[in-house]
Design an enzyme around this catalytic site. Structure first.
Site, PDB file in Angstrom:
ATOM      1  N   THR A 223       1.079  -1.200   0.095  1.00 26.73           N
ATOM      2  CA  THR A 223      -0.064  -0.013  -0.058  1.00 26.73           C
ATOM      3  C   THR A 223       0.821   1.529  -0.108  1.00 26.73           C
ATOM      4  O   THR A 223       2.126   1.252   0.583  1.00 26.73           O
ATOM      5  CB  THR A 223      -0.752   0.007   1.327  1.00 26.73           C
ATOM      6  OG1 THR A 223      -1.775  -0.989   1.046  1.00 26.73           O
ATOM      7  CG2 THR A 223      -1.486   1.300   1.618  1.00 26.73           C
ATOM      8  N   ARG A 251     -14.110  -6.976   0.203  1.00 30.40           N
ATOM      9  CA  ARG A 251     -13.461  -6.768   1.500  1.00 30.40           C
ATOM     10  C   ARG A 251     -12.886  -5.388   1.623  1.00 30.40           C
ATOM     11  O   ARG A 251     -12.230  -4.815   0.771  1.00 30.40           O
ATOM     12  CB  ARG A 251     -12.346  -7.827   1.691  1.00 30.40           C
ATOM     13  CG  ARG A 251     -11.405  -7.599   3.079  1.00 30.40           C
ATOM     14  CD  ARG A 251     -10.348  -7.003   2.588  1.00 30.40           C
ATOM     15  NE  ARG A 251      -9.101  -6.950   3.789  1.00 30.40           N
ATOM     16  CZ  ARG A 251      -8.049  -6.231   3.789  1.00 30.40           C
ATOM     17  NH1 ARG A 251      -7.772  -5.218   2.815  1.00 30.40           N
ATOM     18  NH2 ARG A 251      -7.290  -6.053   4.936  1.00 30.40           N
ATOM     19  N   VAL A 252     -13.021  -4.740   2.658  1.00 29.46           N
ATOM     20  CA  VAL A 252     -12.477  -3.388   2.683  1.00 29.46           C
ATOM     21  C   VAL A 252     -11.558  -3.474   4.006  1.00 29.46           C
ATOM     22  O   VAL A 252     -11.825  -4.005   4.970  1.00 29.46           O
ATOM     23  CB  VAL A 252     -13.208  -2.359   3.018  1.00 29.46           C
ATOM     24  CG1 VAL A 252     -12.869  -0.875   3.351  1.00 29.46           C
ATOM     25  CG2 VAL A 252     -14.480  -2.034   1.908  1.00 29.46           C
ATOM     26  N   GLY A 253     -10.272  -2.930   3.698  1.00 29.56           N
ATOM     27  CA  GLY A 253      -9.216  -2.914   4.886  1.00 29.56           C
ATOM     28  C   GLY A 253      -9.185  -1.605   5.730  1.00 29.56           C
ATOM     29  O   GLY A 253     -10.308  -1.026   5.687  1.00 29.56           O
ATOM     30  N   ASP A 254      -8.017  -1.352   6.074  1.00 29.76           N
ATOM     31  CA  ASP A 254      -8.100  -0.054   6.962  1.00 29.76           C
ATOM     32  C   ASP A 254      -7.598   1.082   6.220  1.00 29.76           C
ATOM     33  O   ASP A 254      -8.163   2.177   6.795  1.00 29.76           O
ATOM     34  CB  ASP A 254      -6.850  -0.121   8.207  1.00 29.76           C
ATOM     35  CG  ASP A 254      -5.424  -0.489   7.415  1.00 29.76           C
ATOM     36  OD1 ASP A 254      -5.317  -1.431   6.488  1.00 29.76           O
ATOM     37  OD2 ASP A 254      -4.523   0.001   7.655  1.00 29.76           O
ATOM     38  N   THR A 274       0.190   0.977   6.729  1.00 29.56           N
ATOM     39  CA  THR A 274       0.245  -0.223   5.837  1.00 29.56           C
ATOM     40  C   THR A 274       0.550  -1.340   6.833  1.00 29.56           C
ATOM     41  O   THR A 274       1.350  -1.515   7.595  1.00 29.56           O
ATOM     42  CB  THR A 274       1.617  -0.215   4.999  1.00 29.56           C
ATOM     43  OG1 THR A 274       1.694  -1.251   4.343  1.00 29.56           O
ATOM     44  CG2 THR A 274       2.970   0.254   5.629  1.00 29.56           C
ATOM     45  N   GLY A 275      -0.350  -2.504   6.449  1.00 22.73           N
ATOM     46  CA  GLY A 275      -0.264  -3.692   7.146  1.00 22.73           C
ATOM     47  C   GLY A 275      -1.579  -4.438   7.178  1.00 22.73           C
ATOM     48  O   GLY A 275      -2.188  -4.138   5.979  1.00 22.73           O
ATOM     49  N   GLY A 277      -4.866  -5.144   7.434  1.00 22.75           N
ATOM     50  CA  GLY A 277      -5.720  -4.149   7.845  1.00 22.75           C
ATOM     51  C   GLY A 277      -6.543  -4.504   8.775  1.00 22.75           C
ATOM     52  O   GLY A 277      -7.230  -3.665   9.625  1.00 22.75           O
TER      53      GLY A 277
HETATM   54  N1  ASP Z   1      -3.596  -2.106   4.746  1.00 30.65           N
HETATM   55  C1  ASP Z   1      -3.762  -2.810   3.554  1.00 30.65           C
HETATM   56  C2  ASP Z   1      -5.029  -3.444   3.760  1.00 30.65           C
HETATM   57  O1  ASP Z   1      -5.237  -4.198   4.648  1.00 30.65           O
HETATM   58  C3  ASP Z   1      -2.722  -3.600   2.909  1.00 30.65           C
HETATM   59  C4  ASP Z   1      -1.530  -2.959   2.856  1.00 30.65           C
HETATM   60  O2  ASP Z   1      -0.886  -2.190   3.586  1.00 30.65           O
HETATM   61  O3  ASP Z   1      -0.817  -3.213   1.787  1.00 30.65           O
HETATM   62  O4  ASP Z   1      -5.879  -3.176   2.993  1.00 30.65           O
END
Ligand code: ASP
Length: 358
Positions: A223, A251-254, A274-275, A277
């Site tokens: 990300t 799906r929706v992340g952070d 980033t990580g 989510g």
């Molecule tokens: N944080 C993002 C998610 O979970 C993934 C990423 O950081 O690459 O959608």
């Protein structure tokens, strides 16, 4: 954007004290050791601005190792990070807003196929690209986000269109795409976003799921995000992503969740995460770092470290953040082996790094 699109009145924006903020920021930079401008440290093209300005960007955290990296790929990643940091910093040096700087940096990273945002975004389990993005400004706590969008070349500009032209904070799916179309944003076919690297990554994950191969795809969250402090003393943060590879559609992340993947408040700091989510949402990571400063009296580095290397590590949440406070101090903790990152601090010096030992 025609006013007819505005279905409900926007709340009045809080003033950002344009005259006081730069004076205060300058005073702070003189009082805080290490935050003053060091002209001789500035490489050509990154000269310090009159009022302290700073930018930090990331291209994702994860199991990034020298062994798994080719020199060509590393060079492309470092060049893209350099270009994006410099583009954002140029906006700030010319007196532009933190919002413009964050947008400038992220649009470049969205076009760079190495990162998981815009072109080069990861694929859903169905082999499609669904993207999320968000932006927030620290002087008025305005925010804009889009989630689960398809075809928008620059999802961060769609988030900006929501922030600036809609009465809402978040639009998803078709509604977000419609808003982006009305804002005149560019759309591309699905194929334009999909790189061979992402198709192969999805294939590996699918075979691992089917038991046909070892589950050896290292978690890798590329990300992109940016945080900036402008010469008016204002902060902004933004994040853009394709989410996680092989994610369930919908799906929706952070990344588009204000408070989880993105947060900015002039009273504390600006954060882009980033990580993994789901962990960042449950633990409200970006806001928690800012709240550590306002509610617990912690410094930026202390608060960011406590959340990333303390809390998140304890619960198994892999990832990292970039964080910047109103004095121009930067923290970039991560609990993974590496994080693609770059910064140009108040001294005007550019630093680009990938691995944990840099
Ligand atoms: N944080 C993002 C998610 O979970 C993934 C990423 O950081 O690459 O959608």
């Amino acid at each position: 954007m025609p006013a007819a699109f505005l279905t409900t009145p926007r709340p009045p924006r809080r003033p950002c004290a344009p005259l006081l903020a730069p004076a205060l920021a300058l005073l702070m930079s003189m009082l805080v050791p290490g935050s003053g401008a060091a002209a001789d440290a500035a490489p050509a093209g990154d000269a310090p601005a009159a009022s302290p300005v700073a930018i930090a960007i990331h291209g994702g955290a994860g199991t990034i190792s020298r062994e798994a990296m080719t020199p060509e790929r590393e060079a492309r990643i470092r060049a893209a990070l350099t270009e994006a940091a410099r583009a954002g910093h140029a906006v700030l040096r010319e007196g532009g807003t933190a919002l413009d700087a964050v947008t400038a940096a992220i649009t470049l990273l969205e076009d760079a196929p190495e990162f998981n945002a815009g072109r080069g975004a990861v694929l859903t389990s169905e082999g499609r690209v669904e993207m999320d993005a968000s932006l927030m400004t620290g002087h008025d706590l305005e925010a804009g986000a889009v989630a689960g969008v398809r075809g928008i070349r620059h999802p961060i500009l769609a988030a900006r269109a929501v922030l600036e032209d809609s009465p809402h904070v978040m639009l998803v799916g078709r509604g977000a795409e419609d808003w982006a179309r009305r804002a005149g944003l560019e759309f591309k076919d699905d194929d334009w976003f999909i790189t061979p690297f992402r198709s192969e990554q999805l294939e590996r994950l699918r075979s691992a799921e089917a038991g046909a191969a070892r589950q050896d795809e290292a978690p890798w969250y590329s990300t992109v995000g940016a945080v900036a402090l402008d010469a008016h003393g204002n902060l902004a943060a933004g994040t853009s992503t394709g989410g996680m590879s092989n994610k369930r559609f919908g799906r929706v992340g952070d990344s588009p969740i204000i408070g989880a993947g993105t947060y900015a408040d002039n009273a504390s700091c600006a954060v882009s995460a980033t990580g993994h989510g789901e962990f960042f949402i449950r633990h409200v990571v970006a806001y928690r770092i800012c709240a550590g400063m306002t509610l617990a009296g912690q410094g930026l580095a202390e608060s960011a470290d406590a959340v990333v290397n303390g809390l998140l590590t304890e619960v198994g949440g892999d990832g990292g953040v970039i964080a910047l406070d109103a004095r121009g101090r930067i923290a970039m903790p991560f609990n993974t082996p590496g994080m693609y990152r770059a910064r140009i601090g108040v001294d005007g010096r550019l630093d680009v790094a990938i691995y944990g030992d840099e």
